[in-house]
Design a protein around this motif. Structure first.
Motif, mmCIF file in Angstrom:
data_model
loop_
_atom_site.group_PDB
_atom_site.id
_atom_site.type_symbol
_atom_site.label_atom_id
_atom_site.label_comp_id
_atom_site.label_asym_id
_atom_site.label_seq_id
_atom_site.Cartn_x
_atom_site.Cartn_y
_atom_site.Cartn_z
ATOM 1 N N GLU A 146 -16.286 -119.785 18.343
ATOM 2 C CA GLU A 146 -16.162 -118.873 17.150
ATOM 3 C C GLU A 146 -16.721 -117.401 17.423
ATOM 4 O O GLU A 146 -17.692 -117.243 18.548
ATOM 5 C CB GLU A 146 -17.378 -119.432 16.073
ATOM 6 N N TYR A 151 -4.886 -117.953 12.098
ATOM 7 C CA TYR A 151 -3.944 -118.662 12.251
ATOM 8 C C TYR A 151 -2.780 -117.665 12.938
ATOM 9 O O TYR A 151 -2.135 -117.082 12.388
ATOM 10 C CB TYR A 151 -3.274 -119.356 11.144
ATOM 11 N N VAL A 209 -10.705 -117.506 9.030
ATOM 12 C CA VAL A 209 -10.064 -118.417 10.205
ATOM 13 C C VAL A 209 -8.647 -117.572 10.198
ATOM 14 O O VAL A 209 -7.826 -117.375 9.167
ATOM 15 C CB VAL A 209 -9.961 -119.810 9.629
ATOM 16 N N LYS A 225 -12.895 -117.740 13.263
ATOM 17 C CA LYS A 225 -12.527 -118.713 14.055
ATOM 18 C C LYS A 225 -11.052 -118.439 14.358
ATOM 19 O O LYS A 225 -10.205 -118.230 13.427
ATOM 20 C CB LYS A 225 -12.628 -120.160 13.393
ATOM 21 N N VAL A 226 -10.630 -118.638 15.485
ATOM 22 C CA VAL A 226 -9.186 -118.214 15.915
ATOM 23 C C VAL A 226 -8.536 -119.493 16.078
ATOM 24 O O VAL A 226 -8.990 -120.323 16.997
ATOM 25 C CB VAL A 226 -8.937 -117.171 16.937
ATOM 26 N N ILE A 227 -7.581 -120.076 15.331
ATOM 27 C CA ILE A 227 -6.937 -121.371 15.759
ATOM 28 C C ILE A 227 -6.500 -121.394 17.041
ATOM 29 O O ILE A 227 -5.582 -120.586 17.495
ATOM 30 C CB ILE A 227 -6.018 -122.068 14.466
ATOM 31 N N GLY A 228 -6.655 -122.380 17.773
ATOM 32 C CA GLY A 228 -6.429 -122.569 19.198
ATOM 33 C C GLY A 228 -7.353 -122.246 20.039
ATOM 34 O O GLY A 228 -7.183 -122.249 21.295
ATOM 35 N N SER A 229 -8.520 -121.320 19.622
ATOM 36 C CA SER A 229 -9.579 -121.056 20.587
ATOM 37 C C SER A 229 -10.685 -121.866 20.489
ATOM 38 O O SER A 229 -11.302 -121.953 19.139
ATOM 39 C CB SER A 229 -9.886 -119.519 20.292
ATOM 40 N N GLU A 286 -16.664 -116.796 5.975
ATOM 41 C CA GLU A 286 -15.746 -117.510 7.094
ATOM 42 C C GLU A 286 -14.314 -117.178 7.183
ATOM 43 O O GLU A 286 -13.661 -117.162 6.062
ATOM 44 C CB GLU A 286 -15.835 -118.913 6.966
ATOM 45 N N TYR A 294 -1.535 -112.611 13.103
ATOM 46 C CA TYR A 294 -2.262 -113.621 12.296
ATOM 47 C C TYR A 294 -1.936 -113.889 10.760
ATOM 48 O O TYR A 294 -1.898 -112.867 10.177
ATOM 49 C CB TYR A 294 -3.799 -113.672 12.574
#
Length: 68
Positions: free
Chosen positions: A13, A62, A60, A6-10, A58, A38
């Motif tokens: 997934e 940022y 992530v 998961k890319v924050i702001g996207s 998972e 990131y």
């Protein structure tokens, strides 16, 4: 099984198929992303790109923000 990314702001997934001996850096390269852009968390813990990954992890991402 796969690794969820998961890319924050996207809004979406991504899934990356796990391979034996895979690292966070391998996952990023497979997605065409640069680790320098990131901060990476694996299962809730900030890690370096040489951190091994496991089936079902998972990740992530940022985005690093800079400027003035």
């Amino acid at each position: 099984m796969a690794i969820r990314v998961k890319v924050i702001g996207s809004p979406s997934e991504k899934l990356v198929e796990h391979r034996e001996g895979m690292t966070v850096g391998d996952v990023l390269r497979e997605l065409g992303l640069l680790s320098s852009e990131y901060v990476v968390a694996r299962n809730g813990r900030v890690v370096a790109e040489d951190e091994p990954v496991e089936d079902g992890d998972e990740i992530v991402l940022y985005p690093v923000v800079s400027g003035g």
